[in-house]
Design a protein around this motif. Structure first.
Motif, mmCIF file in Angstrom:
data_model
loop_
_atom_site.group_PDB
_atom_site.id
_atom_site.type_symbol
_atom_site.label_atom_id
_atom_site.label_comp_id
_atom_site.label_asym_id
_atom_site.label_seq_id
_atom_site.Cartn_x
_atom_site.Cartn_y
_atom_site.Cartn_z
ATOM 1 N N ARG A 235 0.843 -1.184 0.000
ATOM 2 C CA ARG A 235 0.000 0.000 0.000
ATOM 3 C C ARG A 235 0.888 1.247 0.000
ATOM 4 O O ARG A 235 1.817 1.364 0.799
ATOM 5 N N ALA A 236 0.595 2.198 -0.886
ATOM 6 C CA ALA A 236 1.483 3.341 -1.075
ATOM 7 C C ALA A 236 1.645 4.171 0.189
ATOM 8 O O ALA A 236 2.764 4.539 0.568
ATOM 9 N N GLY A 237 0.543 4.493 0.859
ATOM 10 C CA GLY A 237 0.633 5.320 2.050
ATOM 11 C C GLY A 237 1.497 4.694 3.120
ATOM 12 O O GLY A 237 2.316 5.370 3.761
ATOM 13 N N ARG A 238 1.352 3.392 3.311
ATOM 14 C CA ARG A 238 2.101 2.688 4.354
ATOM 15 C C ARG A 238 3.594 2.664 4.050
ATOM 16 O O ARG A 238 4.429 2.982 4.902
ATOM 17 N N VAL A 239 3.954 2.299 2.820
ATOM 18 C CA VAL A 239 5.370 2.165 2.491
ATOM 19 C C VAL A 239 6.059 3.524 2.450
ATOM 20 O O VAL A 239 7.217 3.661 2.854
ATOM 21 N N LEU A 240 5.362 4.563 2.002
ATOM 22 C CA LEU A 240 5.971 5.894 1.972
ATOM 23 C C LEU A 240 6.230 6.410 3.388
ATOM 24 O O LEU A 240 7.280 6.998 3.669
ATOM 25 N N ALA A 241 5.276 6.205 4.290
ATOM 26 C CA ALA A 241 5.479 6.619 5.674
ATOM 27 C C ALA A 241 6.642 5.860 6.305
ATOM 28 O O ALA A 241 7.464 6.435 7.045
ATOM 29 N N ASP A 242 6.767 4.564 6.014
ATOM 30 C CA ASP A 242 7.875 3.776 6.540
ATOM 31 C C ASP A 242 9.211 4.251 5.977
ATOM 32 O O ASP A 242 10.208 4.362 6.701
ATOM 33 N N GLU A 243 9.248 4.529 4.678
ATOM 34 C CA GLU A 243 10.484 4.970 4.039
ATOM 35 C C GLU A 243 10.944 6.324 4.572
ATOM 36 O O GLU A 243 12.127 6.644 4.562
ATOM 37 N N ALA A 244 9.995 7.134 5.029
ATOM 38 C CA ALA A 244 10.321 8.497 5.467
ATOM 39 C C ALA A 244 10.850 8.570 6.890
ATOM 40 O O ALA A 244 11.179 9.659 7.367
ATOM 41 N N ARG A 245 10.975 7.438 7.569
ATOM 42 C CA ARG A 245 11.345 7.474 8.985
ATOM 43 C C ARG A 245 12.719 8.094 9.211
ATOM 44 O O ARG A 245 12.960 8.717 10.255
ATOM 45 N N ASP A 246 13.646 7.920 8.289
ATOM 46 C CA ASP A 246 14.975 8.517 8.465
ATOM 47 C C ASP A 246 15.284 9.521 7.360
ATOM 48 O O ASP A 246 16.446 9.844 7.107
ATOM 49 N N ALA A 247 14.243 10.042 6.705
ATOM 50 C CA ALA A 247 14.441 10.917 5.552
ATOM 51 C C ALA A 247 14.433 12.386 5.947
ATOM 52 O O ALA A 247 13.825 12.784 6.950
#
Length: 294
Positions: A235-247
Motif C-alpha cells: 500500500r502506497a501510504g504505508r510504504v511511503l510513511a515507513d520509508e520516510a522514517r529517516d528521511a
C-alpha cells in the motif's frame, strides 16, 4: 514582497517553530528571502467591545511575529527575513501572500490544535488549495539518520512534478533520492480474495515499465543526484510513511492516478500527511514554479 521567496506561517506553537527553522534553512540554501507570516483575528464569537480590545489582540500578533523573525534570524544568520502581519485566518493569509512564493512551509498543528491531533486545519487547507509546493513539518522533531529524500511515483502528472521537485531539493540539501513506486493490485493476493482470470505478473511488468518511463526524463536532467529505486508490492501510504522514517523530506503529488479531478488531495497524500514522521512536501501538477526551477 516582490520576487521569489520562501513563505512560512508562524503562530508561536512548537510545530510552527520547527517549520520556521526548516524554512529558514531552505531559504538559505535557495539564496532566497524568507517571509514570516502571522495571521491574527478576534478569537471570540461575539465581536469586541470597542477598538481597544481589538488593538490588544493585534498587538499580541505583532509580538508573536517579532518572535518568529528573531527565531528565523537565529536559525540562519545573515538571511533576509521579512515579517508579514495579516488579519484573518492562517490558511487565507498564507494563500493570499503566496503569489510570488516559491515554496510555502507550515507546521502540522498550530497553537489551537488538540495535543493528540496530528494535523491541523491549516496543514490540510493550504496544501489542498495552493498552486505551488507546500511543506508540512511534523509536530515532533523527526529522528533523521540519513541524508535522503523520498518521493512517491505512480505515473501521474502530479507525481512527475513531485519527482522534479525532489531532485531539485536533493541538489540543494546534498542528499540522495529514493524513488518509491508502490504497486498494489488485488490480483496479486493469495487465496480466495484474488481476482479471477487475471495475470498478476503481467500487470506487475506493465507497472514497472510505466515506472521506468515516468522517471527517465527527470533523472536525465539531474545526473548529479544519486538515486535509489524501490518497486514494491505494498500500500502506497504505508510504504511511503515507513520509508520516510529517516528521511530529510517526503515528496508526494497532490493526487495520484485514479483520483477524481475534483479531489483536492488524494488518499495517499492525506495518509502520509497524517502518518509520515518527516516533513512532507505536497507538489501540484499545475505548479509553474516546479518547471521553472528544474
Amino acid at each position: 514582497m516582490d520576487g521569489p521567496h520562501v513563505l512560512v506561517g508562524f503562530d508561536g506553537s512548537p510545530a510552527a517553530g520547527r517549520a520556521l527553522r526548516w524554512a529558514a534553512t531552505e531559504a538559505s540554501l535557495r539564496g532566497a528571502p524568507l517571509r514570516v507570516c502571522h495571521a491574527w483575528n478576534w478569537p471570540y464569537p461575539a465581536g469586541p467591545e470597542g477598538d481597544e480590545a481589538l488593538e490588544i489582540v493585534r498587538t499580541m500578533g505583532v509580538i508573536t511575529l517579532e518572535d518568529g523573525v528573531r527565531i528565523a534570524r537565529e536559525a540562519a544568520p545573515g538571511l533576509d527575513v521579512r515579517p508579514l502581519l495579516s488579519k484573518g485566518t492562517p490558511p487565507a493569509a498564507l494563500l493570499a501572500a503566496s503569489q510570488d512564493a516559491e515554496l510555502i512551509v507550515v507546521g502540522a498543528r498550530g497553537a489551537g490544535g488538540f495535543d493528540r491531533l496530528p494535523l491541523g486545519s491549516t496543514a490540510v487547507h493550504v496544501p489542498a488549495h495552493a498552486d505551488r509546493p507546500v511543506v508540512v513539518v511534523p509536530s515532533r522533531e523527526p529522528a533523521r539518520t540519513g541524508r535522503r529524500i523520498v518521493v512517491g511515483i505512480d505515473g501521474s502528472l502530479a507525481s512527475q512534478a513531485a519527482l522534479r521537485f525532489a531532485l531539485r531539493e536533493a541538489a540543494l540539501w546534498n542528499a540522495s533520492v529514493t524513488l518509491v513506486c508502490a504497486w498494489w493490485d488485488p490480483a496479486a493476493l493469495p487465496g480466495p480474495d484474488r481476482l479471477p482470470f487475471s495475470d498478476p505478473q503481467g500487470l506487475k511488468e506493465q507497472a514497472k515499465a510505466r515506472f521506468a518511463a515516468t522517471v527517465a526524463p527527470a533523472l536525465a536532467a539531474r545526473p548529479e543526484v544519486a538515486v535509489d529505486r524501490r518497486f514494491v508490492l505494498e500500500r502506497a501510504g504505508r510504504v511511503l510513511a515507513d520509508e520516510a522514517r529517516d528521511a530529510l523530506l517526503l515528496v508526494v503529488g497532490d493526487r495520484g492516478i485514479g483520483s477524481s479531478p475534483k479531489t483536492l488531495l488524494g488518499a495517499v497524500t492525506r495518509s502520509v500527511l497524517h502518518e509520515a514522521p518527516a516533513p512532507v512536501a505536497v507538489v501540484h501538477d499545475r505548479d509553474p514554479h516546479v518547471e521553472e526551477q528544474s
